[in-house]
Design a protein around this motif. Structure first.
Motif, PDB file in Angstrom:
ATOM      1  N   ARG A 151       0.799  -1.227   0.000  1.00  0.00           N
ATOM      2  CA  ARG A 151       0.000   0.000   0.000  1.00  0.00           C
ATOM      3  C   ARG A 151       0.833   1.279   0.000  1.00  0.00           C
ATOM      4  O   ARG A 151       1.901   1.344   0.600  1.00  0.00           O
ATOM      5  CB  ARG A 151      -0.950  -0.007   1.204  1.00  0.00           C
ATOM      6  CG  ARG A 151      -1.942  -1.158   1.123  1.00  0.00           C
ATOM      7  CD  ARG A 151      -2.899  -1.221   2.288  1.00  0.00           C
ATOM      8  NE  ARG A 151      -3.723  -2.413   2.169  1.00  0.00           N
ATOM      9  CZ  ARG A 151      -4.878  -2.481   1.510  1.00  0.00           C
ATOM     10  NH1 ARG A 151      -5.347  -1.399   0.917  1.00  0.00           N
ATOM     11  NH2 ARG A 151      -5.554  -3.604   1.430  1.00  0.00           N
ATOM     12  N   SER A 152       0.303   2.270  -0.684  1.00  0.00           N
ATOM     13  CA  SER A 152       0.807   3.643  -0.662  1.00  0.00           C
ATOM     14  C   SER A 152       2.266   3.744  -1.065  1.00  0.00           C
ATOM     15  O   SER A 152       3.029   4.506  -0.475  1.00  0.00           O
ATOM     16  CB  SER A 152       0.587   4.255   0.734  1.00  0.00           C
ATOM     17  OG  SER A 152      -0.769   4.201   1.101  1.00  0.00           O
ATOM     18  N   ASN A 237      -0.596   8.998   3.721  1.00  0.00           N
ATOM     19  CA  ASN A 237      -1.024   7.962   2.772  1.00  0.00           C
ATOM     20  C   ASN A 237      -2.457   8.142   2.270  1.00  0.00           C
ATOM     21  O   ASN A 237      -2.709   7.962   1.065  1.00  0.00           O
ATOM     22  CB  ASN A 237      -0.859   6.578   3.395  1.00  0.00           C
ATOM     23  CG  ASN A 237       0.596   6.174   3.545  1.00  0.00           C
ATOM     24  OD1 ASN A 237       1.482   6.801   2.957  1.00  0.00           O
ATOM     25  ND2 ASN A 237       0.857   5.143   4.324  1.00  0.00           N
ATOM     26  N   ASN A 241      -3.547   8.382  -1.720  1.00  0.00           N
ATOM     27  CA  ASN A 241      -4.556   7.560  -2.390  1.00  0.00           C
ATOM     28  C   ASN A 241      -5.612   8.430  -3.075  1.00  0.00           C
ATOM     29  O   ASN A 241      -6.063   8.120  -4.187  1.00  0.00           O
ATOM     30  CB  ASN A 241      -5.213   6.617  -1.383  1.00  0.00           C
ATOM     31  CG  ASN A 241      -4.251   5.566  -0.864  1.00  0.00           C
ATOM     32  OD1 ASN A 241      -3.238   5.283  -1.483  1.00  0.00           O
ATOM     33  ND2 ASN A 241      -4.549   5.004   0.290  1.00  0.00           N
ATOM     34  N   ASP A 286      -6.058   2.792  -4.941  1.00  0.00           N
ATOM     35  CA  ASP A 286      -5.067   1.722  -4.775  1.00  0.00           C
ATOM     36  C   ASP A 286      -4.723   1.035  -6.100  1.00  0.00           C
ATOM     37  O   ASP A 286      -4.091  -0.023  -6.096  1.00  0.00           O
ATOM     38  CB  ASP A 286      -5.540   0.690  -3.749  1.00  0.00           C
ATOM     39  CG  ASP A 286      -6.847   0.000  -4.130  1.00  0.00           C
ATOM     40  OD1 ASP A 286      -7.361   0.276  -5.230  1.00  0.00           O
ATOM     41  OD2 ASP A 286      -7.343  -0.801  -3.325  1.00  0.00           O
ATOM     42  N   ASP A 289      -0.930   0.613  -6.453  1.00  0.00           N
ATOM     43  CA  ASP A 289      -0.367  -0.389  -5.546  1.00  0.00           C
ATOM     44  C   ASP A 289      -0.785  -1.802  -5.897  1.00  0.00           C
ATOM     45  O   ASP A 289      -0.067  -2.758  -5.597  1.00  0.00           O
ATOM     46  CB  ASP A 289      -0.788  -0.077  -4.097  1.00  0.00           C
ATOM     47  CG  ASP A 289      -0.292   1.280  -3.643  1.00  0.00           C
ATOM     48  OD1 ASP A 289       0.894   1.570  -3.864  1.00  0.00           O
ATOM     49  OD2 ASP A 289      -1.089   2.053  -3.084  1.00  0.00           O
TER      50      ASP A 289
END
Length: 372
Positions: A151-152, A237, A241, A286, A289
C-alpha cells in the motif's frame, strides 16, 4: 547456507540496506523480541541478525552488498534541516549508485540494479535459493524503478535500474527530500509518492516550491499532513490515495475501480479533470499499488509495480504469519489478482519474531563445531 560469494551472478545487482548503530559491543543473539522497549544491545542483535540474513542471500547469488550505517549520514541530514532517519534512504541509494561495487558490475556491460531492503526486511527461508531474475524480467524496458504491490508506494523493497532514467529518479527523489518538500510520515515514502504524482502531472521540476496544493492536491507538509484534528500529523497515505484516484480514475476501465459513485467521462490528459472533489472517498486510489495502473505509470513516470504471478512469489509481504501464504491480515496485504498467482512471498517486512524464531531454530539444528 554457504556464505561464500559466488563469482559473477547471472544478474548485476547491488543489495543496499542499513540501520543506525547504537551499541559498540558484541550483541547477544535473541530468539524473540522482548515485550518492552528494546535496549541498545537488543536492537543491535536484531540489526546484526537481519543484516547477516541479507548478506548471505546476496553472496549466494553473486550480488554486491552494501550496509549503510545511517549515523554516518546524520551530518548531511542535519545540514538539510532533516530530523528523521528515514530520509537517509534516498541518500544511501544515490551513494550506492556511485559505489565501487556498482562500478565493478557496470564494467561487465550488463544492466546494473540496486535493490534497497529496509533494515526490518528479511528473506523467506523457503526461498533462500531464489534469485531476483523473475522480478527483474517482470520490469518492462519503459520502467526504471520497481516496487512490490503493497500500500501507498511502500519503500521497504525498491528496485532501481541504473540506466539514465533510473539515476534521474533517485536524484529527483533526493532533491525532494533535500528541498524539504515532505515534513510528515511516511517521510521518504511520501517523497516518492510526491515524485510519482509530479511525473503523472508532467511537472518539469519536482523539487520546485509549490503553493501548498501540490500535484493533484497532494501535499505532505505541516500542518496539512493528514489524519484528524486530534492527530493532525498523521501519515499522508490517505491523501496520496486520493491524489492517485484524481489522477487515474478517468483513464482506467470501470472494472479496475469499484464504487457506487458516478464517474466522470474520460479525459485526454491526466491533469484535465481537477474539478472533481478531492475530499470524497477514493475509488481508484489503490490502482497503482495493486499493479493495475502499470501501463500509465510505466509510460508517464517510469515506475512499475511487481505483483505476484504463477511461479513468482510476492516480492514483499507485510507482517506475514506463514511462510507459504501472504494473508491480508494483519499486514493489510492485497489479495492476489488471479487464482493461479503464487501465494507465497520472497521478502517479509516486519514480523521480526517469526524471523528470530526461524534463526534460533536454525542455530539449534546445526551440529556443534569441533576444534581440530
Amino acid at each position: 547456507d554457504d556464505d561464500r560469494e559466488r563469482p559473477g551472478g547471472e544478474d548485476a545487482v547491488v543489495v543496499v540496506t542499513g540501520a543506525d548503530a547504537r551499541y559498540a559491543g558484541r550483541p547477544r543473539e535473541l530468539a524473540k523480541l522482548p515485550k518492552r522497549r528494546l535496549t541498545d544491545e537488543q536492537h543491535a542483535a536484531v540489526v546484526v541478525a537481519l543484516a547477516r540474513d541479507k548478506r548471505r542471500w546476496a553472496r549466494r547469488h553473486g550480488y554486491g552488498f552494501q550496509f549503510v550505517v545511517t549515523n554516518a549520514l546524520a551530518p548531511a541530514l542535519r545540514a538539510a534541516g532533516l530530523r528523521h532517519w528515514e530520509f537517509a534512504k534516498a541518500l544511501a541509494l544515490v551513494a550506492a549508485a556511485h559505489s565501487a561495487a556498482t562500478r565493478r558490475l557496470a564494467a561487465s556491460g550488463r544492466d546494473v540494479w540496486l535493490l534497497w531492503l529496509d533494515h526490518d526486511v528479511w528473506l523467506n527461508p523457503r526461498h533462500a535459493s531464489a534469485s531476483l531474475a523473475p522480478y527483474l524480467a517482470a520490469v518492462p524496458p519503459a520502467a526504471s524503478l520497481a516496487l512490490a504491490n503493497f500500500r501507498s508506494l511502500n519503500t521497504g523493497v525498491v528496485l532501481v535500474r541504473l540506466d539514465a532514467r533510473g539515476r534521474k529518479i533517485i536524484l529527483d527523489w533526493l532533491a525532494l527530500v533535500l528541498a524539504g518538500a515532505v515534513q510528515c510520515q511516511p517521510y521518504d515514502q511520501a517523497a516518492l509518492q510526491l515524485l510519482l504524482l509530479h511525473r503523472l502531472a508532467n511537472a518539469s521540476d519536482p523539487a520546485a516550491p509549490d503553493d501548498g496544493g501540490g500535484p493533484f492536491g497532494f501535499s505532505c507538509r505541516r500542518p496539512a499532513c493528514g489524519g484528524t484534528p486530534e492527530k493532525p500529523f498523521a501519515m499522508c497515505n490517505p491523501k496520496f490515495n486520493a491524489a492517485v484516484d484524481l489522477a487515474l480514475a478517468p483513464h482506467l476501465p470501470d472494472h479496475v475501480c469499484s464504487s457506487a459513485q458516478p464517474r466522470p467521462p474520460p479525459t485526454a490528459d491526466l491533469d484535465a479533470d481537477r474539478s472533481r472533489r478531492p475530499d470524497r472517498l477514493p475509488i481508484c486510489g489503490d490502482a497503482v499499488d495493486r499493479a493495475l495502473a502499470n501501463p500509465i505509470i510505466n509510460r508517464r513516470a517510469r515506475f512499475h509495480v511487481i505483483p505476484p504471478a504463477p511461479g513468482r512469489p510476492r516480492l514483499q509481504c507485510f507482517q506475514p504469519r506463514l511462510f507459504d501464504d501472504c494473508l491480508p491480515r494483519p499486514g493489510a496485504n492485497f489479495p492476489t489478482l488471479h487464482p493461479d498467482d503464487d501465494r507465497s512471498w520472497l521478502f517479509a517486512h516486519k514480523s521480526i519474531d517469526l524471523f528470530l524464531a526461524n534463526v534460533s531454530a536454525g542455530r539449534r539444528a546445526r551440529p556443534p563445531r569441533v576444534s581440530p
